[in-house]
Design a protein around this motif. Structure first.
Motif, PDB file in Angstrom:
ATOM      1  N   MET A   1      68.641  80.301  78.216  1.00 48.95           N
ATOM      2  CA  MET A   1      68.251  79.760  78.514  1.00 48.95           C
ATOM      3  C   MET A   1      68.254  80.232  80.594  1.00 48.95           C
ATOM      4  O   MET A   1      69.594  80.514  80.535  1.00 48.95           O
ATOM      5  CB  MET A   1      68.160  78.553  78.379  1.00 48.95           C
ATOM      6  N   HIS A   3      68.469  78.831  83.965  1.00 49.33           N
ATOM      7  CA  HIS A   3      68.589  78.109  85.084  1.00 49.33           C
ATOM      8  C   HIS A   3      69.328  78.117  86.502  1.00 49.33           C
ATOM      9  O   HIS A   3      69.850  78.779  86.581  1.00 49.33           O
ATOM     10  CB  HIS A   3      69.981  77.137  84.347  1.00 49.33           C
ATOM     11  N   LEU A  17      64.294  75.341  84.220  1.00 50.37           N
ATOM     12  CA  LEU A  17      65.298  75.512  83.126  1.00 50.37           C
ATOM     13  C   LEU A  17      64.125  76.310  81.836  1.00 50.37           C
ATOM     14  O   LEU A  17      63.622  75.480  81.677  1.00 50.37           O
ATOM     15  CB  LEU A  17      65.916  74.299  82.300  1.00 50.37           C
ATOM     16  N   LYS A  19      62.830  79.301  79.349  1.00 44.32           N
ATOM     17  CA  LYS A  19      63.835  79.944  77.960  1.00 44.32           C
ATOM     18  C   LYS A  19      63.525  81.437  78.178  1.00 44.32           C
ATOM     19  O   LYS A  19      62.033  81.879  78.428  1.00 44.32           O
ATOM     20  CB  LYS A  19      62.900  78.960  76.751  1.00 44.32           C
TER      21      LYS A  19
END
Length: 87
Positions: A1, A3, A17, A19
Motif C-alpha cells: 500500500m 500512503h 491510500l 494499492k
C-alpha cells in the motif's frame, strides 16, 4: 500500500491510500491453441486475448503481462498484450 506521508489517517477508501500491484511482462512463442469452454466454446480459451476470434498464428512471439510466478516458475495471472513485431 502506498500512503502519502503528509496525509492524515482516514477510514474507508481514499485517494490518499493506493494499492500497488507489481506487474511484469515477458515474451513467449505461441505453440498451441487450447479450445475455450462454456460461452467461449469454439474459440480460443487458454490465452487471455482481446481478439479471441483471431488468435496469433502458431510460432508467433507474443508479449504478455503477469503478476507473479508459481513455485515451479510458471507465470500466474498472465494476460496477452500484443504480437511482437519482427525487427
Amino acid at each position: 500500500m502506498l500512503h502519502r506521508a503528509d496525509a492524515p489517517y482516514r477510514t474507508g477508501r481514499s485517494e490518499l491510500l493506493v494499492k500497488l500491484k507489481p506487474q511484469f511482462d515477458a515474451e513467449g512463442v505461441v505453440v498451441a491453441h487450447l479450445p475455450g469452454q462454456g460461452r467461449h466454446a469454439g474459440r480460443l480459451g487458454a490465452l487471455e486475448l482481446r481478439e479471441r476470434d483471431t488468435p496469433p498464428p502458431l510460432g508467433s512471439i507474443v508479449s504478455f503481462r503477469y503478476r507473479e510466478r508459481t513455485p515451479s516458475g510458471l507465470p500466474r495471472f498472465a494476460s496477452f498484450l500484443r504480437v511482437r513485431e519482427e525487427p
